[in-house]
Design a protein around this motif. Structure first.
Motif, PDB file in Angstrom:
ATOM      1  N   TYR A  68      38.558 -14.496 -26.634  1.00 21.39           N
ATOM      2  CA  TYR A  68      39.116 -15.236 -27.996  1.00 21.39           C
ATOM      3  C   TYR A  68      39.344 -13.910 -28.894  1.00 21.39           C
ATOM      4  O   TYR A  68      38.372 -12.950 -29.044  1.00 21.39           O
ATOM      5  CB  TYR A  68      38.267 -16.237 -28.341  1.00 21.39           C
ATOM      6  CG  TYR A  68      38.283 -17.594 -27.909  1.00 21.39           C
ATOM      7  CD1 TYR A  68      37.589 -17.664 -26.495  1.00 21.39           C
ATOM      8  CD2 TYR A  68      39.043 -18.746 -27.925  1.00 21.39           C
ATOM      9  CE1 TYR A  68      37.609 -18.836 -25.822  1.00 21.39           C
ATOM     10  CE2 TYR A  68      39.080 -19.659 -27.229  1.00 21.39           C
ATOM     11  CZ  TYR A  68      38.295 -19.761 -26.086  1.00 21.39           C
ATOM     12  OH  TYR A  68      38.387 -20.930 -25.335  1.00 21.39           O
ATOM     13  N   GLU A  93      41.199 -17.529 -32.050  1.00 23.34           N
ATOM     14  CA  GLU A  93      42.071 -17.950 -31.147  1.00 23.34           C
ATOM     15  C   GLU A  93      42.178 -17.488 -29.802  1.00 23.34           C
ATOM     16  O   GLU A  93      41.306 -16.474 -29.641  1.00 23.34           O
ATOM     17  CB  GLU A  93      43.626 -17.572 -31.508  1.00 23.34           C
ATOM     18  CG  GLU A  93      43.919 -16.193 -31.814  1.00 23.34           C
ATOM     19  CD  GLU A  93      45.301 -15.825 -32.447  1.00 23.34           C
ATOM     20  OE1 GLU A  93      45.715 -16.706 -33.380  1.00 23.34           O
ATOM     21  OE2 GLU A  93      45.984 -14.679 -32.292  1.00 23.34           O
ATOM     22  N   LEU A  94      42.579 -18.180 -28.687  1.00 18.98           N
ATOM     23  CA  LEU A  94      42.519 -17.783 -27.392  1.00 18.98           C
ATOM     24  C   LEU A  94      43.196 -16.578 -27.039  1.00 18.98           C
ATOM     25  O   LEU A  94      44.536 -16.734 -27.317  1.00 18.98           O
ATOM     26  CB  LEU A  94      42.796 -19.040 -26.617  1.00 18.98           C
ATOM     27  CG  LEU A  94      42.872 -18.892 -25.072  1.00 18.98           C
ATOM     28  CD1 LEU A  94      41.352 -18.589 -24.601  1.00 18.98           C
ATOM     29  CD2 LEU A  94      43.100 -20.155 -24.412  1.00 18.98           C
ATOM     30  N   VAL A  95      42.871 -15.742 -26.252  1.00 14.30           N
ATOM     31  CA  VAL A  95      43.720 -14.582 -25.919  1.00 14.30           C
ATOM     32  C   VAL A  95      43.831 -14.940 -24.372  1.00 14.30           C
ATOM     33  O   VAL A  95      45.053 -14.750 -23.991  1.00 14.30           O
ATOM     34  CB  VAL A  95      42.709 -13.066 -26.043  1.00 14.30           C
ATOM     35  CG1 VAL A  95      43.689 -12.142 -25.459  1.00 14.30           C
ATOM     36  CG2 VAL A  95      42.733 -13.032 -27.528  1.00 14.30           C
ATOM     37  N   ALA A  96      42.764 -15.030 -23.415  1.00 12.76           N
ATOM     38  CA  ALA A  96      42.896 -15.177 -21.983  1.00 12.76           C
ATOM     39  C   ALA A  96      41.881 -15.911 -21.631  1.00 12.76           C
ATOM     40  O   ALA A  96      40.946 -16.074 -22.137  1.00 12.76           O
ATOM     41  CB  ALA A  96      42.986 -13.879 -21.470  1.00 12.76           C
ATOM     42  N   THR A  97      42.218 -16.485 -20.463  1.00 17.51           N
ATOM     43  CA  THR A  97      41.023 -17.204 -19.595  1.00 17.51           C
ATOM     44  C   THR A  97      41.166 -16.574 -18.218  1.00 17.51           C
ATOM     45  O   THR A  97      42.249 -16.386 -17.592  1.00 17.51           O
ATOM     46  CB  THR A  97      40.944 -18.520 -19.715  1.00 17.51           C
ATOM     47  OG1 THR A  97      42.149 -19.241 -19.160  1.00 17.51           O
ATOM     48  CG2 THR A  97      40.783 -19.237 -21.120  1.00 17.51           C
ATOM     49  N   TYR A 155      45.285 -17.253 -17.313  1.00 22.05           N
ATOM     50  CA  TYR A 155      46.023 -17.413 -18.601  1.00 22.05           C
ATOM     51  C   TYR A 155      46.171 -16.527 -19.534  1.00 22.05           C
ATOM     52  O   TYR A 155      45.173 -15.942 -19.980  1.00 22.05           O
ATOM     53  CB  TYR A 155      45.550 -18.808 -18.867  1.00 22.05           C
ATOM     54  CG  TYR A 155      46.102 -19.245 -20.294  1.00 22.05           C
ATOM     55  CD1 TYR A 155      45.515 -18.964 -21.494  1.00 22.05           C
ATOM     56  CD2 TYR A 155      47.707 -19.916 -20.277  1.00 22.05           C
ATOM     57  CE1 TYR A 155      46.122 -19.205 -22.838  1.00 22.05           C
ATOM     58  CE2 TYR A 155      47.887 -20.178 -21.609  1.00 22.05           C
ATOM     59  CZ  TYR A 155      47.581 -19.887 -22.844  1.00 22.05           C
ATOM     60  OH  TYR A 155      48.052 -20.158 -24.084  1.00 22.05           O
ATOM     61  N   TYR A 156      47.044 -16.310 -20.210  1.00 21.07           N
ATOM     62  CA  TYR A 156      47.430 -15.293 -21.491  1.00 21.07           C
ATOM     63  C   TYR A 156      48.122 -16.137 -22.559  1.00 21.07           C
ATOM     64  O   TYR A 156      49.175 -16.994 -22.242  1.00 21.07           O
ATOM     65  CB  TYR A 156      48.236 -14.190 -20.745  1.00 21.07           C
ATOM     66  CG  TYR A 156      47.619 -13.329 -19.894  1.00 21.07           C
ATOM     67  CD1 TYR A 156      47.739 -13.568 -18.375  1.00 21.07           C
ATOM     68  CD2 TYR A 156      46.343 -12.461 -20.039  1.00 21.07           C
ATOM     69  CE1 TYR A 156      47.250 -12.686 -17.670  1.00 21.07           C
ATOM     70  CE2 TYR A 156      45.913 -11.729 -19.320  1.00 21.07           C
ATOM     71  CZ  TYR A 156      46.108 -11.897 -17.759  1.00 21.07           C
ATOM     72  OH  TYR A 156      45.487 -11.098 -16.906  1.00 21.07           O
ATOM     73  N   SER A 157      47.827 -15.945 -23.552  1.00 24.52           N
ATOM     74  CA  SER A 157      48.320 -16.136 -24.797  1.00 24.52           C
ATOM     75  C   SER A 157      49.860 -15.430 -24.764  1.00 24.52           C
ATOM     76  O   SER A 157      49.985 -14.536 -24.038  1.00 24.52           O
ATOM     77  CB  SER A 157      47.646 -15.744 -25.991  1.00 24.52           C
ATOM     78  OG  SER A 157      47.457 -14.578 -26.200  1.00 24.52           O
ATOM     79  N   ASP A 158      50.752 -15.965 -25.485  1.00 24.96           N
ATOM     80  CA  ASP A 158      52.190 -15.346 -25.697  1.00 24.96           C
ATOM     81  C   ASP A 158      51.835 -13.815 -26.038  1.00 24.96           C
ATOM     82  O   ASP A 158      52.555 -13.011 -25.531  1.00 24.96           O
ATOM     83  CB  ASP A 158      53.133 -15.958 -26.372  1.00 24.96           C
ATOM     84  CG  ASP A 158      53.504 -17.295 -25.837  1.00 24.96           C
ATOM     85  OD1 ASP A 158      54.030 -18.121 -26.831  1.00 24.96           O
ATOM     86  OD2 ASP A 158      53.433 -17.461 -24.596  1.00 24.96           O
ATOM     87  N   SER A 159      51.056 -13.579 -27.139  1.00 24.23           N
ATOM     88  CA  SER A 159      50.791 -12.135 -27.455  1.00 24.23           C
ATOM     89  C   SER A 159      50.191 -11.272 -26.445  1.00 24.23           C
ATOM     90  O   SER A 159      50.176 -10.103 -26.617  1.00 24.23           O
ATOM     91  CB  SER A 159      50.023 -12.253 -28.940  1.00 24.23           C
ATOM     92  OG  SER A 159      48.540 -12.929 -28.719  1.00 24.23           O
ATOM     93  N   LYS A 209      50.456 -11.577 -23.025  1.00 23.81           N
ATOM     94  CA  LYS A 209      51.344 -11.404 -21.565  1.00 23.81           C
ATOM     95  C   LYS A 209      51.891 -10.052 -21.586  1.00 23.81           C
ATOM     96  O   LYS A 209      52.543  -9.617 -22.780  1.00 23.81           O
ATOM     97  CB  LYS A 209      52.300 -12.736 -22.006  1.00 23.81           C
ATOM     98  CG  LYS A 209      51.602 -13.787 -21.273  1.00 23.81           C
ATOM     99  CD  LYS A 209      52.786 -15.006 -21.343  1.00 23.81           C
ATOM    100  CE  LYS A 209      52.392 -16.456 -21.216  1.00 23.81           C
ATOM    101  NZ  LYS A 209      53.452 -17.274 -21.218  1.00 23.81           N
TER     102      LYS A 209
END
Length: 113
Positions: A37, A46-50, A58-62, A64
């Motif tokens: 985060y 905010e979440l960035v990646a998991t 999983y990646y946030s749009d920013s 990816k």
């Protein structure tokens, strides 16, 4: 209880790269999802990646296309490789053990020329 320690932050110029590490104590590390985060000044975390225990990501749009999350379970460590960094990526980055809800202390990333 899982304890997490982040490292790898610092000052980098726009377009540069950093690799963050999140190292955990505790034997339950390997069976849970770990998340990265970020929290910029004045903004919500905010979440960035998991990454799950079976390496689904999983990646946030920013994030990816620029960031890569991966894990080494033998070392109880999850990494966030950040490339093509932008000034808007400046934030404190935290990792979270989703199973226990434990957070690390955070590591500062500053992208500036």
């Amino acid at each position: 209880q899982v304890q997490l320690v982040e490292s790898g932050g610092g000052l980098v110029q726009p377009g540069g790269s950093l690799r963050l590490s999140c190292t955990a104590s505790g034997s339950i590390f390997n069976i849970y999802t770990i998340g990265w985060y970020c929290q910029a000044p004045g903004k919500q975390r905010e979440l960035v990646a998991t990454i799950t225990s079976d390496f689904r990501v999983y990646y946030s749009d920013s994030a990816k296309g620029r960031f890569t999350i991966f894990r080494n379970n033998a070392k109880n460590t999850v990494y966030l490789q950040m490339n093509s960094l932008k000034p808007e990526d400046t934030a404190v980055y935290y990792c979270k053990h989703e199973g226990s809800g434990s957070w690390g202390q955070g590591t500062q990333v500053t992208v500036s020329s």
